[in-house]
Design a protein around this motif. Structure first.
Motif, short mmCIF file in Angstrom:
data_model
loop_
_atom_site.label_atom_id
_atom_site.label_comp_id
_atom_site.label_asym_id
_atom_site.label_seq_id
_atom_site.Cartn_x
_atom_site.Cartn_y
_atom_site.Cartn_z
N PRO A 85 0.83 -1.20 0.00
CA PRO A 85 0.00 0.00 0.00
C PRO A 85 0.87 1.25 0.00
CG PRO A 85 0.04 -1.02 2.18
CD PRO A 85 0.75 -1.96 1.26
N ILE A 88 0.89 5.50 3.41
CA ILE A 88 0.41 5.13 4.74
C ILE A 88 1.10 6.03 5.75
CG2 ILE A 88 0.24 3.30 6.45
CD1 ILE A 88 -1.45 2.82 4.00
N HIS A 89 0.33 6.64 6.64
CA HIS A 89 0.87 7.51 7.66
C HIS A 89 0.67 6.89 9.04
CE1 HIS A 89 1.70 11.09 5.12
NE2 HIS A 89 0.75 10.58 4.38
N ASP A 92 -2.57 5.39 10.95
CA ASP A 92 -3.54 4.79 10.02
C ASP A 92 -3.56 3.27 10.20
OD1 ASP A 92 -3.90 7.31 9.05
OD2 ASP A 92 -2.73 7.01 7.22
N SER A 93 -4.58 2.67 9.66
CA SER A 93 -4.64 1.21 9.59
C SER A 93 -3.99 0.76 8.29
CB SER A 93 -6.08 0.71 9.65
OG SER A 93 -6.65 0.96 10.92
N ILE A 94 -3.15 -0.24 8.37
CA ILE A 94 -2.47 -0.77 7.19
C ILE A 94 -3.27 -1.96 6.66
CG2 ILE A 94 -0.39 -1.89 6.33
CD1 ILE A 94 1.23 -0.35 8.28
N THR A 136 -5.90 -6.36 8.19
CA THR A 136 -5.81 -5.00 8.71
C THR A 136 -4.96 -5.00 9.97
OG1 THR A 136 -8.03 -4.54 7.88
CG2 THR A 136 -7.12 -2.99 9.46
N VAL A 175 6.12 3.53 6.35
CA VAL A 175 5.04 4.31 6.95
C VAL A 175 5.52 5.74 7.15
CG1 VAL A 175 3.49 4.54 8.92
CG2 VAL A 175 4.15 2.27 8.11
#
Length: 315
Positions: A85, A88-89, A92-94, A136, A175
């Motif tokens: 993905p 992504i920060h 957040d949910s990955i 998740t 991330v």
């Protein structure tokens, strides 16, 4: 079980499950079933009841048969990690995309649980070859995120035997820092030494001090570029718009924001970098040991965010 132990007993991403990596154990229902069978055998032998002995032995044969079908259910299954993905920060949910297939394309793995222990489990009733799913996981920190070892488990066919295995991934997910909204001010020519400035001047043919026009003030524009005459004439806040060469002198630095906490500074600068990129403003970046020359575009943004994500203070 610790991460190291799970990895030792796990298969690599993309490898098919074999008999050496499929573990079969009775679950709670299976243990109760075995204990009941043993008691029935004891009762049958003690009272010489052949019917009870027959029922107990038949039940044990069913249990042994379920062991075989549990193994066959998971045999040949493999899990692969798909494209990572993006953007992504921290906080957040990955979403971890997975691709599941079987060596036998017509084989269907049934009643499969997929879990990591960090997020919600996934239950897939029928896993056909070429099945796509995703896990998740929360990620509260910046930097590289190591995908946890996943556990695949099934109690097919009778719910008495638990077949399970582990799978680990070598891929890492980058991330970016958490985004904290803030006000910021670009610094003009901050971070460029005199030698760098003279070299930069000689590489450009247009004059640096020429104003190409005026534009409306937007938050983040340098205050020293405000045209106060236009404000006095009642035309609102206008800023001087320089040529692209002059815009290259604008830098986002530690002085652009108001914070002394390291992580908060990184989060605020992350917001500023994204905001400037979305507005297609050309800028350079300087933060402690990080120095990036002026540019614009998505590659420039990702380069800065990568540096911020991986930044560790020099002790």
């Amino acid at each position: 079980m610790s991460y190291a132990n799970k990895k030792r007993w796990a298969v690599r991403s993309g490898d098919a499950l074999t008999r050496r990596r499929i573990y079969l154990l009775p679950n709670k229902s299976g243990i109760v079933f075995i204990v009941t069978c043993v008691l029935m055998i004891g009762f049958g032998l003690n009272y010489e009841n052949n019917l009870v002995l027959f029922m107990a032995l038949f039940a044990l044969s069913v249990l042994i048969t379920s062991v075989y079908y549990s193994y066959e259910n998971m045999k040949g299954l493999s899990v692969s990690y798909m494209d990572p993905p993006n953007n992504i920060h921290a906080g957040d949910s990955i979403y971890i995309p997975l691709y599941m297939k079987n060596e036998k394309h017509d084989h269907v793995t049934r009643e499969m649980h997929v879990m990591t222990g960090l997020g919600p489990d996934i239950f897939i009733e029928n896993v056909h070859s070429g099945h796509h799913t995703q896990l998740t996981c929360p990620c509260p920190w910046r930097g590289y995120f190591e995908i946890p070892v996943i556990r695949m488990e099934s109690t097919y066919p009778l719910g008495l035997i638990r077949g399970f295995s582990y799978c680990f991934f070598e891929e890492m997910i980058l991330v970016y820092p958490k985004i904290i909204s803030c006000e910021y001010i670009l610094q003009k020519e901050t971070g460029m030494g005199s030698a760098s400035r003279s070299e930069h001047r000689s590489s450009n043919s247009r004059g640096r001090d020429e104003i190409s026009g005026l534009k409306k003030y937007t938050p983040g524009d340098p205050i020293n570029l405000i045209d106060w005459k236009q404000l006095a004439l009642g035309r609102g806040l206008m800023v001087k718009d320089f040529s692209a060469d002059d815009a290259m002198d604008m830098y986002l630095t530690e002085a652009s924001i108001k914070s002394r906490d390291l992580e908060e500074q990184i989060s605020m600068l992350t917001y500023a970098v994204i905001d400037l990129s979305q507005r297609n403003i050309q800028f350079g970046f300087r933060f402690r040991e990080i120095f990036i020359t002026p540019d614009s575009g998505s590659e420039h943004r990702q380069r800065i965010l990568r540096e911020l994500a991986l930044y560790q203070p020099v002790s």
